[in-house]
Design an enzyme around this catalytic site. Structure first.
Site, PDB file in Angstrom:
ATOM      1  N   HIS A  38       0.824  -1.209   0.000  1.00  0.00           N
ATOM      2  CA  HIS A  38       0.000   0.000   0.000  1.00  0.00           C
ATOM      3  C   HIS A  38       0.856   1.256   0.000  1.00  0.00           C
ATOM      4  O   HIS A  38       2.004   1.250   0.468  1.00  0.00           O
ATOM      5  CB  HIS A  38      -0.893   0.028   1.251  1.00  0.00           C
ATOM      6  CG  HIS A  38      -2.203  -0.668   1.060  1.00  0.00           C
ATOM      7  ND1 HIS A  38      -3.407  -0.056   1.304  1.00  0.00           N
ATOM      8  CD2 HIS A  38      -2.496  -1.917   0.655  1.00  0.00           C
ATOM      9  CE1 HIS A  38      -4.395  -0.905   1.061  1.00  0.00           C
ATOM     10  NE2 HIS A  38      -3.858  -2.042   0.662  1.00  0.00           N
ATOM     11  N   GLU A 107      -6.066  -0.704  -6.151  1.00  0.00           N
ATOM     12  CA  GLU A 107      -7.110   0.154  -5.579  1.00  0.00           C
ATOM     13  C   GLU A 107      -6.742   1.614  -5.822  1.00  0.00           C
ATOM     14  O   GLU A 107      -5.566   1.991  -5.773  1.00  0.00           O
ATOM     15  CB  GLU A 107      -7.260  -0.072  -4.063  1.00  0.00           C
ATOM     16  CG  GLU A 107      -7.655  -1.476  -3.670  1.00  0.00           C
ATOM     17  CD  GLU A 107      -6.434  -2.318  -3.310  1.00  0.00           C
ATOM     18  OE1 GLU A 107      -5.337  -1.745  -3.075  1.00  0.00           O
ATOM     19  OE2 GLU A 107      -6.583  -3.550  -3.279  1.00  0.00           O
TER      20      GLU A 107
END
Length: 330
Positions: A38, A107
């Site tokens: 991330h 994402e």
């Protein structure tokens, strides 16, 4: 036998802690370890997001036995696929062949930071297909020139290749993504225990004449704590984003967006979907759905940095014993 893994949750822990947890998880008896990749945490209450590849390099050096996975890296926007190929090859060398490259379409939360917008689902899948082809070509060790729909590669070659080839897993969610990625990847990654998904993956690979030993890797959040109320509170503060489902989770751009989208999710709502507290049997029952659906590898996410080391020291070994006693042996 079903293999059980530990999640290095980069969104909730600083990098040095993650390396220590990786060591403790190996000592506790986990079979493999997966790392999220991330740029931002889901919620500001999680509060961390170190670089996954640097952390995994340290983990590879600090551990000896556990397999390592990215779970998952998006090789389409924040990283160029040529860079991912180099990272994967290097990590496989450092890990002495224990690494599997887990890939997905990403994402918005993490990919928007490079200022290229956020494509539609179809385009993201098309980009991922092309990226996997580039990664495969480079991992072969050959010089690559590539001019595709989304990427260009100019006279690239990997100079340090591992003796054991890097296997690739890919995250899929339905028939269209299975049809797109089953011919390109070695292993299936999925977040929901759906037997039809697993069956379709294996059937699709058979139609292409591909090997049948493909692994199916899943992940499930838990929140162990000696006090159930503390566990429920922690799960609600740090993991209520999970309630939105992946269609929503893929599109929200910031932790503030996730906070707003989940402001009405109650602690009891979270506790209905995530096993919380000291009851190991409840965790086993939640994990059971995955091996019943045909998953071969299941990674646990222990929620929160607070209490993480205690989980590894007090609960991990008895939990793994209970899981292995309940899981199918063949």
């Amino acid at each position: 036998m079903t293999r059980f893994g530990y999640t290095l949750m980069t969104e909730q822990s600083p990098p040095k802690n993650l390396v220590q947890y990786a060591i403790s998880a190996e000592q506790a008896g986990f079979d493999f370890e997966v790392s999220s990749d991330h740029y931002s945490p889901w919620l500001t209450t999680q509060g961390h997001s170190p670089n996954a590849w640097v952390t995994l390099g340290a983990v590879a050096h600090a551990t000896e036995r556990v397999e390592l996975f990215t779970y998952v890296t998006c090789p389409t926007m924040r990283y160029h696929p040529a860079v991912v190929a180099q990272q994967a090859a290097t990590l496989q060398i450092l890990a002495d062949g224990r690494f599997t490259l887990g890939l997905g379409s990403g994402e918005n939360l993490n990919e928007h930071v490079v200022g290229k917008g956020w494509p539609t689902v179809k385009r993201r899948h098309d980009m991922l297909r092309e990226a996997i082809r580039i990664i495969r070509e480079l991992l072969s060790g050959e010089l690559l020139d590539w001019k595709g729909t989304y990427y260009e590669v100019d006279s690239a070659r990997l100079w340090d290749l591992p003796e054991i080839p890097v296997a690739i897993g890919v995250a899929v969610s339905g028939d269209k993504s299975i049809e797109a990625f089953a011919p390109l990847a070695d292993h299936l990654i999925a977040v929901q225990p759906e037997r039809d998904l697993v069956t379709s993956w294996h059937d699709t690979r058979k139609t292409y004449g591909l090997p049948g030993e493909s692994r199916v890797v899943g992940q499930i959040p838990i929140c162990w704590d000696p006090d159930r109320d503390t566990a429920v509170q922690r799960a609600h503060e740090q993991f209520r984003w999970f309630a939105g489902g992946w269609d929503v989770n893929a599109d929200l751009p910031t932790p503030a967006g996730f906070a707003g989208a989940t402001q009405f999710v109650r602690p009891e709502d979270v506790a209905q979907n995530i096993p919380c507290g000291p009851d190991l049997d409840a965790i086993v029952d939640a994990v059971r759905a995955y091996w019943e659906a045909g998953f071969t590898d299941i990674a646990l996410v222990q929620i929160g940095d607070e209490g993480q080391q205690r989980f590894l020291e007090e609960a991990a070994q008895p939990l793994l014993g209970a899981l292995r006693a309940a899981a199918p042996k063949a």
